[in-house]
Structures are given as structure tokens and as C-alpha cells.
Design an enzyme around this catalytic site. Sequence first.
Site, short mmCIF file in Angstrom:
data_model
loop_
_atom_site.label_atom_id
_atom_site.label_comp_id
_atom_site.label_asym_id
_atom_site.label_seq_id
_atom_site.Cartn_x
_atom_site.Cartn_y
_atom_site.Cartn_z
N HIS A 72 -49.29 109.37 -17.89
CA HIS A 72 -50.12 108.28 -17.36
C HIS A 72 -50.55 107.29 -18.45
O HIS A 72 -51.17 106.28 -18.13
CB HIS A 72 -51.33 108.83 -16.57
CG HIS A 72 -52.49 109.28 -17.40
ND1 HIS A 72 -52.69 110.59 -17.75
CD2 HIS A 72 -53.54 108.59 -17.91
CE1 HIS A 72 -53.82 110.68 -18.46
NE2 HIS A 72 -54.35 109.48 -18.57
N ASP A 118 -47.64 115.46 -16.15
CA ASP A 118 -48.25 114.38 -16.94
C ASP A 118 -47.90 114.51 -18.42
O ASP A 118 -48.76 114.82 -19.24
CB ASP A 118 -49.76 114.36 -16.69
CG ASP A 118 -50.42 113.06 -17.14
OD1 ASP A 118 -49.68 112.14 -17.53
OD2 ASP A 118 -51.66 112.98 -17.10
N GLN A 206 -62.30 109.67 -21.23
CA GLN A 206 -61.38 108.54 -21.21
C GLN A 206 -60.99 108.13 -22.64
O GLN A 206 -61.86 107.95 -23.50
CB GLN A 206 -62.00 107.34 -20.46
CG GLN A 206 -61.60 107.27 -18.99
CD GLN A 206 -61.91 108.53 -18.21
OE1 GLN A 206 -62.96 109.11 -18.39
NE2 GLN A 206 -61.00 108.95 -17.35
N GLY A 207 -59.71 107.99 -22.88
CA GLY A 207 -59.20 107.64 -24.20
C GLY A 207 -58.70 108.85 -24.98
O GLY A 207 -58.04 108.71 -26.00
N ASP A 208 -59.05 110.04 -24.50
CA ASP A 208 -58.51 111.26 -25.11
C ASP A 208 -57.17 111.64 -24.48
O ASP A 208 -56.44 112.48 -25.01
CB ASP A 208 -59.47 112.44 -24.92
CG ASP A 208 -60.75 112.27 -25.73
OD1 ASP A 208 -60.67 111.77 -26.87
OD2 ASP A 208 -61.82 112.64 -25.21
N SER A 209 -56.87 111.03 -23.35
CA SER A 209 -55.64 111.33 -22.63
C SER A 209 -54.42 111.33 -23.53
O SER A 209 -54.29 110.48 -24.41
CB SER A 209 -55.39 110.30 -21.54
OG SER A 209 -56.13 110.64 -20.41
N1 ARG Z 1 -57.49 110.21 -17.82
C1 ARG Z 1 -58.28 110.13 -19.03
C2 ARG Z 1 -57.64 109.15 -20.01
O1 ARG Z 1 -56.82 108.37 -19.61
C3 ARG Z 1 -58.61 111.47 -19.59
C4 ARG Z 1 -59.70 112.07 -18.84
C5 ARG Z 1 -60.05 113.45 -19.24
N2 ARG Z 1 -61.19 113.76 -18.49
C6 ARG Z 1 -61.85 114.92 -18.54
N3 ARG Z 1 -62.94 115.03 -17.84
N4 ARG Z 1 -61.41 115.91 -19.26
O2 ARG Z 1 -58.05 109.05 -21.16
#
Ligand code: ARG
Length: 260
Positions: A72, A118, A206-209
Site C-alpha cells: 500500500h 501487503d 501512520q508513516g510506519d507502514s
Molecule cells: N497504514 C499505515 C501507514 O500507511 C500504518 C498504520 C499502522 N497502524 C497501526 N495502528 N498499527 O503508515
Amino acid sequence: MKKLFTFLKRAAVAGAAALAVVSLQPVSANAAPNPVVGGTRAAQGEFPFMVRLSMGCGGALYTQQIVLTAAHCVSGSGNNTSITATAGVVDLQSTSGRVQVRSTKVLQAPGYNGTGKDWALIKLAQPINLPTLKIATTSQYNTGDFTVAGWGAAREGGAQQRYLLKATVPFVSDATCKAYGGLYDDLVPGEEICAGFAAGGVDTCQGDSGGPMFRKDNAGAWIQVGIVSWGEGCARPNAPGVYTEVSTFASAIAQAASTL
Ligand code: ARG
């Protein structure tokens, strides 16, 4: 809130531009005291395989010239010179030891449609001379306590971080994870692995993905078991982080890497 989160996830899936809108903010000079959510600062060199990607995601060196990240975080497969990978530093603003290399190609997991699968690979223009992170090829390490790290938000809705943050989160079984309901109804048990505390407080965000979730193997070496994927908000009670189950895709990843 569930609707909002679903929007965030879908928006991120739509690509780097959308991801930037929802989660990429200027790197702040004042790092928050509580990094990844509920974590602490990583020491320089502690996780040398960690990579920050310019679209606002994390990754890990699978080989010195291939970064493993989340599907993603990218918008498809093919030649792609638009991504910059930064490695060698915990402080993204430090120029000493920092290595920055552009991408040449992206390979998004075959069949990726926003649910499960993913993972993605990014080929770099040059190898980076830093240690790689081996990936789990069996399910034997899909248990215990895991380390997560990243430059993402230190709280839900918060800014991206200048310094690499780390935290420890415990394994959550598929049954427990699915039983939280809501978004967790969509968990793909064979392809995703959950981790977090029922009480919340510690999580990726967000941003750790795309960044790795890892632990020590029986020989004491770091091994990657997950890829930061999604969660309902960040660090909320009864809402674990969801990670791509790396062992499930180990052969597909190796096969894909061999084509890059
Ligand atoms: N989708 C998020 C990203 O794009 C990562 C989210 C992780 N969230 C969590 N609650 N562990 O950075």
C-alpha cells in the site's frame, strides 16, 4: 471513526500522493517524547537495516539493493525512479553516515487488492553497504514479543518523526484479533499477523507502514516476521496493529526479488 480509518487506508492504497495527503507531514525539529506510539528512540546503528522511503513509509533492506516494504506504499509495479531510500541514520536530518539512493523498479505483490498481500519490493540504483534483515521462512517465529521501528507518527494524527523510534509489542493470535470485530473482521489470518497490548498505548502508526516487525531467532539474530500494514487508529485499546505475515510470502518474495 471506522469510516475515517477505512478512508485513510484506501487513500494510502491509492498511492504515494494520497498517502502524503493523509499521513506525510514535515519532519519536525522537535521530536515528540514518546516515539512510534509509546516507544523510545533507537540508538544509532541499532537497526542498521531500517530504511525511510520518500513517499512517507518505512522499509527494511532485504538485500543491499532491494527494500522490502508494504504494497500500500506503492502504486503498482514497473520502472520507477521517483522513490528515494534513506538509510544509515536514525536522525533523518544528519548527513553523517546517511546514504540516499533512488529507486529503479517497484514490484507490488502479485494479486494485491487492498486486503492481505501487503508487501512490495523496491530495487535501488546502487547497493547500500549496510546489514540486511533476513525474513522468516517458517511460522516458528510468529509468536512472542516483537520489535517495531519507524519514523511515523508518535500518536494518532501526529507528525512524522525526525528520529527513528522503536517499541516492543506482543503477538496477538488471529482468533483474538478477529474477535475485536469492526475492521478486524476483515483480517486475513493466513496473510496477516496482529501485535499489540489489549490496553493499547504502544503501536505503529501512520508513516510506519512498510517497516519491519522483527524479533530474535534461535541463533540470536534479528529476523523479520511482519510488515507494518494497518490498524484501527493507533495504540487504541482492543485494536492491535496488523502486519503482513512475512513467512507466508517468503518464497514469493524471494522469487520476486530474483526478477529485479
Ligand atoms: N497504514 C499505515 C501507514 O500507511 C500504518 C498504520 C499502522 N497502524 C497501526 N495502528 N498499527 O503508515
